[in-house]
Structures are given as C-alpha cells and as structure tokens.
Write a protein that holds these residues in place. Structure first.
Motif, PDB file in Angstrom:
ATOM      1  N   LEU A  53       0.920  -1.014   0.147  1.00 12.35           N
ATOM      2  CA  LEU A  53       0.085   0.044   0.018  1.00 12.35           C
ATOM      3  C   LEU A  53       0.730   1.473   0.483  1.00 12.35           C
ATOM      4  O   LEU A  53       2.032   1.535   1.022  1.00 12.35           O
ATOM      5  CB  LEU A  53      -0.929   0.424   1.040  1.00 12.35           C
ATOM      6  CG  LEU A  53      -1.409  -1.239   1.402  1.00 12.35           C
ATOM      7  CD1 LEU A  53      -2.542  -1.454   2.444  1.00 12.35           C
ATOM      8  CD2 LEU A  53      -3.160  -0.920   0.159  1.00 12.35           C
ATOM      9  N   ASN A  54       0.485   2.048  -0.936  1.00 12.89           N
ATOM     10  CA  ASN A  54       1.028   3.248  -1.008  1.00 12.89           C
ATOM     11  C   ASN A  54       1.365   3.941   0.946  1.00 12.89           C
ATOM     12  O   ASN A  54       0.212   4.912   1.375  1.00 12.89           O
ATOM     13  CB  ASN A  54       0.353   4.444  -2.189  1.00 12.89           C
ATOM     14  CG  ASN A  54       1.517   5.485  -2.629  1.00 12.89           C
ATOM     15  OD1 ASN A  54       1.590   6.470  -1.350  1.00 12.89           O
ATOM     16  ND2 ASN A  54       2.120   5.487  -3.262  1.00 12.89           N
ATOM     17  N   PRO A  55       2.427   4.702   1.005  1.00  8.70           N
ATOM     18  CA  PRO A  55       1.802   5.644   2.287  1.00  8.70           C
ATOM     19  C   PRO A  55       1.584   6.607   2.507  1.00  8.70           C
ATOM     20  O   PRO A  55       0.572   6.240   3.064  1.00  8.70           O
ATOM     21  CB  PRO A  55       3.500   5.804   2.930  1.00  8.70           C
ATOM     22  CG  PRO A  55       3.926   4.619   1.680  1.00  8.70           C
ATOM     23  CD  PRO A  55       3.341   4.432   1.046  1.00  8.70           C
ATOM     24  N   THR A  56       1.638   7.764   1.521  1.00  9.80           N
ATOM     25  CA  THR A  56       0.411   8.780   0.963  1.00  9.80           C
ATOM     26  C   THR A  56      -0.662   8.343   1.603  1.00  9.80           C
ATOM     27  O   THR A  56      -1.380   9.151   1.728  1.00  9.80           O
ATOM     28  CB  THR A  56       1.274   9.567   0.318  1.00  9.80           C
ATOM     29  OG1 THR A  56       2.083   9.678   0.234  1.00  9.80           O
ATOM     30  CG2 THR A  56       0.492  10.875   0.261  1.00  9.80           C
ATOM     31  N   LEU A  57      -1.277   7.070   0.782  1.00  9.61           N
ATOM     32  CA  LEU A  57      -2.987   6.974   0.678  1.00  9.61           C
ATOM     33  C   LEU A  57      -3.627   6.458   2.066  1.00  9.61           C
ATOM     34  O   LEU A  57      -4.280   6.838   2.092  1.00  9.61           O
ATOM     35  CB  LEU A  57      -2.905   5.949  -0.632  1.00  9.61           C
ATOM     36  CG  LEU A  57      -2.603   6.134  -1.842  1.00  9.61           C
ATOM     37  CD1 LEU A  57      -2.971   5.143  -2.948  1.00  9.61           C
ATOM     38  CD2 LEU A  57      -4.155   7.460  -2.365  1.00  9.61           C
ATOM     39  N   PHE A  58      -2.095   5.633   2.673  1.00  8.98           N
ATOM     40  CA  PHE A  58      -2.455   5.363   3.846  1.00  8.98           C
ATOM     41  C   PHE A  58      -2.999   6.798   5.070  1.00  8.98           C
ATOM     42  O   PHE A  58      -3.785   6.723   5.711  1.00  8.98           O
ATOM     43  CB  PHE A  58      -1.418   4.606   3.973  1.00  8.98           C
ATOM     44  CG  PHE A  58      -2.173   4.057   6.364  1.00  8.98           C
ATOM     45  CD1 PHE A  58      -3.132   3.310   6.333  1.00  8.98           C
ATOM     46  CD2 PHE A  58      -1.169   4.383   6.547  1.00  8.98           C
ATOM     47  CE1 PHE A  58      -3.289   3.227   7.558  1.00  8.98           C
ATOM     48  CE2 PHE A  58      -1.339   3.582   8.290  1.00  8.98           C
ATOM     49  CZ  PHE A  58      -2.704   2.799   8.442  1.00  8.98           C
ATOM     50  N   ARG A  59      -1.659   7.999   4.698  1.00 10.49           N
ATOM     51  CA  ARG A  59      -1.789   8.532   5.642  1.00 10.49           C
ATOM     52  C   ARG A  59      -3.544   9.854   5.016  1.00 10.49           C
ATOM     53  O   ARG A  59      -3.682  10.388   6.341  1.00 10.49           O
ATOM     54  CB  ARG A  59      -0.937   9.844   5.126  1.00 10.49           C
ATOM     55  CG  ARG A  59       1.059   8.824   6.077  1.00 10.49           C
ATOM     56  CD  ARG A  59       1.585   9.956   5.715  1.00 10.49           C
ATOM     57  NE  ARG A  59       2.234  11.188   5.943  1.00 10.49           N
ATOM     58  CZ  ARG A  59       2.402  11.844   6.594  1.00 10.49           C
ATOM     59  NH1 ARG A  59       2.378  10.494   7.928  1.00 10.49           N
ATOM     60  NH2 ARG A  59       1.744  12.823   7.358  1.00 10.49           N
ATOM     61  N   THR A  60      -3.544   9.647   4.004  1.00 10.09           N
ATOM     62  CA  THR A  60      -5.087  10.557   3.315  1.00 10.09           C
ATOM     63  C   THR A  60      -6.153   9.836   3.929  1.00 10.09           C
ATOM     64  O   THR A  60      -6.383   9.797   4.651  1.00 10.09           O
ATOM     65  CB  THR A  60      -4.893  10.305   1.708  1.00 10.09           C
ATOM     66  OG1 THR A  60      -3.498  10.920   1.353  1.00 10.09           O
ATOM     67  CG2 THR A  60      -6.159  11.446   1.524  1.00 10.09           C
ATOM     68  N   ALA A  61      -6.161   8.457   4.509  1.00  9.02           N
ATOM     69  CA  ALA A  61      -7.005   7.430   4.710  1.00  9.02           C
ATOM     70  C   ALA A  61      -7.499   7.961   6.201  1.00  9.02           C
ATOM     71  O   ALA A  61      -8.612   8.157   6.228  1.00  9.02           O
ATOM     72  CB  ALA A  61      -7.028   6.440   4.352  1.00  9.02           C
ATOM     73  N   ALA A 237     -15.565   5.245   1.912  1.00  8.62           N
ATOM     74  CA  ALA A 237     -15.336   3.499   2.447  1.00  8.62           C
ATOM     75  C   ALA A 237     -14.046   2.859   1.931  1.00  8.62           C
ATOM     76  O   ALA A 237     -13.739   2.780   2.260  1.00  8.62           O
ATOM     77  CB  ALA A 237     -16.569   3.186   1.144  1.00  8.62           C
ATOM     78  N   THR A 238     -14.025   4.055   0.843  1.00  6.56           N
ATOM     79  CA  THR A 238     -12.442   4.173  -0.423  1.00  6.56           C
ATOM     80  C   THR A 238     -10.662   4.388   1.066  1.00  6.56           C
ATOM     81  O   THR A 238     -10.334   3.469   1.278  1.00  6.56           O
ATOM     82  CB  THR A 238     -11.976   5.038  -1.137  1.00  6.56           C
ATOM     83  OG1 THR A 238     -12.759   4.990  -1.724  1.00  6.56           O
ATOM     84  CG2 THR A 238     -10.629   4.664  -1.795  1.00  6.56           C
ATOM     85  N   ALA A 239     -11.260   5.522   2.267  1.00  4.13           N
ATOM     86  CA  ALA A 239     -10.612   5.498   3.887  1.00  4.13           C
ATOM     87  C   ALA A 239     -10.695   4.080   4.130  1.00  4.13           C
ATOM     88  O   ALA A 239      -9.755   3.651   4.287  1.00  4.13           O
ATOM     89  CB  ALA A 239     -10.661   7.231   3.465  1.00  4.13           C
ATOM     90  N   TYR A 240     -11.583   3.882   4.352  1.00  2.00           N
ATOM     91  CA  TYR A 240     -12.289   2.711   5.363  1.00  2.00           C
ATOM     92  C   TYR A 240     -11.520   1.207   4.871  1.00  2.00           C
ATOM     93  O   TYR A 240     -10.598   0.701   5.285  1.00  2.00           O
ATOM     94  CB  TYR A 240     -13.530   2.370   5.750  1.00  2.00           C
ATOM     95  CG  TYR A 240     -14.145   3.037   7.027  1.00  2.00           C
ATOM     96  CD1 TYR A 240     -13.747   3.274   8.590  1.00  2.00           C
ATOM     97  CD2 TYR A 240     -15.215   3.491   6.907  1.00  2.00           C
ATOM     98  CE1 TYR A 240     -13.424   3.822   9.266  1.00  2.00           C
ATOM     99  CE2 TYR A 240     -15.672   4.858   8.039  1.00  2.00           C
ATOM    100  CZ  TYR A 240     -14.871   4.567   9.578  1.00  2.00           C
ATOM    101  OH  TYR A 240     -14.963   5.298  10.417  1.00  2.00           O
ATOM    102  N   ALA A 241     -11.051   1.097   3.665  1.00  2.00           N
ATOM    103  CA  ALA A 241     -11.077   0.235   2.580  1.00  2.00           C
ATOM    104  C   ALA A 241      -9.142  -0.109   2.952  1.00  2.00           C
ATOM    105  O   ALA A 241      -8.654  -1.163   3.561  1.00  2.00           O
ATOM    106  CB  ALA A 241     -11.057  -0.047   1.319  1.00  2.00           C
ATOM    107  N   MET A 242      -9.073   1.606   2.651  1.00  2.00           N
ATOM    108  CA  MET A 242      -7.299   1.796   2.718  1.00  2.00           C
ATOM    109  C   MET A 242      -6.331   1.341   4.107  1.00  2.00           C
ATOM    110  O   MET A 242      -5.540   0.466   4.521  1.00  2.00           O
ATOM    111  CB  MET A 242      -6.507   3.191   2.841  1.00  2.00           C
ATOM    112  CG  MET A 242      -7.030   2.965   1.316  1.00  2.00           C
ATOM    113  SD  MET A 242      -5.791   2.946   0.133  1.00  2.00           S
ATOM    114  CE  MET A 242      -6.447   3.140  -1.613  1.00  2.00           C
ATOM    115  N   ILE A 243      -7.677   1.881   5.447  1.00  2.00           N
ATOM    116  CA  ILE A 243      -6.935   1.545   6.479  1.00  2.00           C
ATOM    117  C   ILE A 243      -6.816  -0.103   7.183  1.00  2.00           C
ATOM    118  O   ILE A 243      -5.804  -0.295   7.983  1.00  2.00           O
ATOM    119  CB  ILE A 243      -7.655   2.305   7.491  1.00  2.00           C
ATOM    120  CG1 ILE A 243      -7.381   3.983   7.615  1.00  2.00           C
ATOM    121  CG2 ILE A 243      -7.719   1.636   9.202  1.00  2.00           C
ATOM    122  CD1 ILE A 243      -8.179   4.977   8.752  1.00  2.00           C
ATOM    123  N   GLY A 244      -8.389  -0.740   6.257  1.00  2.00           N
ATOM    124  CA  GLY A 244      -8.526  -2.062   6.648  1.00  2.00           C
ATOM    125  C   GLY A 244      -7.163  -2.634   5.973  1.00  2.00           C
ATOM    126  O   GLY A 244      -7.467  -4.085   6.591  1.00  2.00           O
TER     127      GLY A 244
END
Length: 348
Positions: A53-61, A237-244
């Motif tokens: 997973l891209n760290p930036t996307l995870f931080r955005t989530a 939903a996208t943010a929760y999916a990234m964290i999940g």
C-alpha cells in the motif's frame, strides 16, 4: 495467484472486499466498510499474496477518518457535556478506569504483550486506537484483533437492545447513503482541510498525526467557522478500505495462532467490560433519570462511530449519547499515551 501480476492481485482484492462488505451490510454491521477489507487482507497476507500500500494513500485515509470523527462532534455535543458535567465526568472516567485495569491485568499475566493489552482494551474509537497504538510500541495486529472483536460484540448487543427497546426503528445501511446528494462546495472545503492536515502532519510530529490534525481542524471549521464537513460515502468507503487493508496485511499465521490462543481471555475481558458498562447504564437510569436506551448507548464501549450510526436510527437523546461517547474518545486520546507509559513501568 502466486505469480499473478500486481494489478491482478489488486483487482481480486478489491472485488473480494466489495463482496465481503456487501455481505456484512446485509446484517447491518456498522463497521462493515472497514471489517470487510480487513478480513480479505488477512486472507491475502496469510496466503502471502498481499500487495503493498502507498504510504501517502494510507495517511490520506487517516485524515479522512479524522474529518469523519469531527463531523460527529457538533457544538450540541459540547453543550451537553457542559450541561451534564458531573454525570459526564463520573461515567467517562469510570469506563476508562475499568478498561485500563482490565488491560493491565491481561498484560500482567502475560496473556498479551506489553502495552498491546492496554490499547486493545481502550474504549475509544477502534480505528483511532489501532492507528495510535503502533506509535507506542504496541502490536497493531493484536490491538486490531481486540478492538474489532469488541466492535462486533458490542454492535451486535447494541443492535439487539435497540430493536428491543425501540422496535419501530431500523438500522440505516451504509449502502442507502449512496442516494444522498453531495454538497460539492462543502466537499471542496473538506478536501482542503484534509490536504492541510496532511501537509501539517509532515511538520507537526504527533502519533497518528493526519487523523488527529484533520479531526481538530475539521471540528474548528465546523463549530467555530460554521462550515459543513462533507464526506461522500465512496470517499469514506475508500478510506476505510485502505485502513482495513493496511491492518490486515500485517497479519501472519503465527500472529493469528497467538490471537486465537489468547481468545478465551480476550473474550472474557470484553464481556466483563460490557457487563460493567451495562451496570453504569443502570446507574444512569436509576439515579440520573436517563432513559434506558440512551443510557446503554452512552456507556457502550464500542466506539463513537458505531454508536453514532445506531443512535441516529432510534429514538434516543442523541446529544447525551454522543457527548458521552465523544468525551470518552477525547479523554482516551489524551490519556492513552500517559497510561501506556504508566502500565509499561508497572510491568517492569
């Protein structure tokens, strides 16, 4: 899929996550948007098929979830805290004290390592507790296991209690929110807030900085600036999916074996905490005149986000319920690091 291209694995991951979320939504589980992707990611990780997973996307989530938490804290919640401050302080800190004691006991008897038991027992928002735990030496996988096991049990009991005490009400499925129109102007402002929190998190070093900074800025914008926080369901939903996916991808066969080995003790601690919170709810009914359903939801240790979804679909004193849940969440955020260090010293 062992030698499948990365894009193929991503596609399978997304499709299976959508299917799992849909199945969980059928039983009206409030945490479905996060639990579905997390369950699928655990299967991928155990099968050694996980994608990075891209760290930036995870931080955005994280920042998106922070804005979501802030949205559940309107000014009426803080006014209710002020109006009922003796009950508020007694109830909030009683639940925190009990959960801290249970976590410390699990750690003392080496059922779970170090401060993992404390963060896993913390009665704040499950997502926030899991994200913060890694910054204080806890095993994020075990914390997630404890937190979301409690979310499942508390949500199930809260749903049963809600339907029993308010049978005419029905829980709102997240899928039905897709029909709601999007306020594009408010969404643009919310996006700027999220971006600002991300940029500041590179400068201001805090545990789970994107989440906390986004929560603070969004809350100020909403309650001081009078702005609307708009978070369309697809974004959430996208943010929760990234964290999940991020949480699930950290699981291994060994950690699952360890978690299931400790399951009886973890289940006992969760059920005991739920029972004690029910006792606190009974005290609110008997001595403060609060209606039973509001009292139960206010003291429920399942997290503000799950309780907010249930409370919005039944006839309860929502400002009172959310003031208790929000106040406890803020208290755990503030006290969590100090309690973690205190328990660590006690263990040594």
């Amino acid at each position: 899929m062992l030698h499948s291209p990365r894009r193929v694995r991503w596609l399978v991951l997304i499709i299976l996550s959508l299917v799992t979320v849909s199945l969980l939504e059928l039983i009206h589980l409030p945490a479905a948007l996060l639990l579905g992707p997390m369950f699928v990611a655990i299967l991928f990780a155990v099968a050694k098929q996980m994608v990075s997973l891209n760290p930036t996307l995870f931080r955005t989530a994280q920042a998106v979830v922070g804005a979501m938490i802030a949205r559940a804290m309107p000014i009426e919640v803080f006014k209710e805290m002020q109006h009922t401050w003796p009950i508020f302080i007694l109830t909030v800190f009683s639940v925190i004290a009990v959960s801290t004691l249970l976590g410390a006991v699990l750690a003392k008897f080496k059922i779970l390592p170090g401060t993992t038991a404390l963060w896993g027992s913390s009665p704040g928002g499950a997502t926030a507790m899991t994200l913060m735990a890694g910054n204080f030496g806890a095993d994020v996988r075990l914390v997630a296991f404890m937190q979301y096991l409690r979310v499942l049990l508390v949500t199930l009991l809260a749903t049963v209690v809600s339907h029993t005490l308010a049978p005419e009400s029905s829980a709102t499925s997240a899928i039905t929110q897709l029909e709601q129109p999007i306020a594009w102007g408010a969404f643009a402002i919310t996006s700027v807030i999220i971006l600002t929190a991300l940029l500041l998190s590179n400068v201001i070093k805090l545990p789970a900085a994107p989440l906390l900074l986004s929560m603070i800025i969004s809350n100020l914008a909403m309650n001081v600036g009078g702005l609307q926080i708009e978070l369309p369901l697809p974004l959430l939903a996208t943010a929760y999916a990234m964290i999940g996916w991020s949480i699930g991808s950290r699981f291994t066969k060994d950690i699952l074996r360890y978690a299931f080995h400790a399951l009886p003790a973890i289940l006992f601690s969760v059920i005991l905490l739920m029972a004690i919170c029910c006792l606190f709810a009974w005290m609110l009914v008997e001595f403060a005149g609060i209606d039973p359903l509001s009292a139960y939801l206010a003291t429920s240790p399942g997290g503000a986000d799950s309780v907010a979804i249930i409370a919005s679909s039944v006839s309860v004193n929502q400002p009172f319920v959310m003031s208790m849940q929000t106040g406890r969440f803020i208290a755990v955020l503030c006290l969590g690091p100090a309690l973690s260090r205190l328990v660590a010293r006690w263990l040594h």
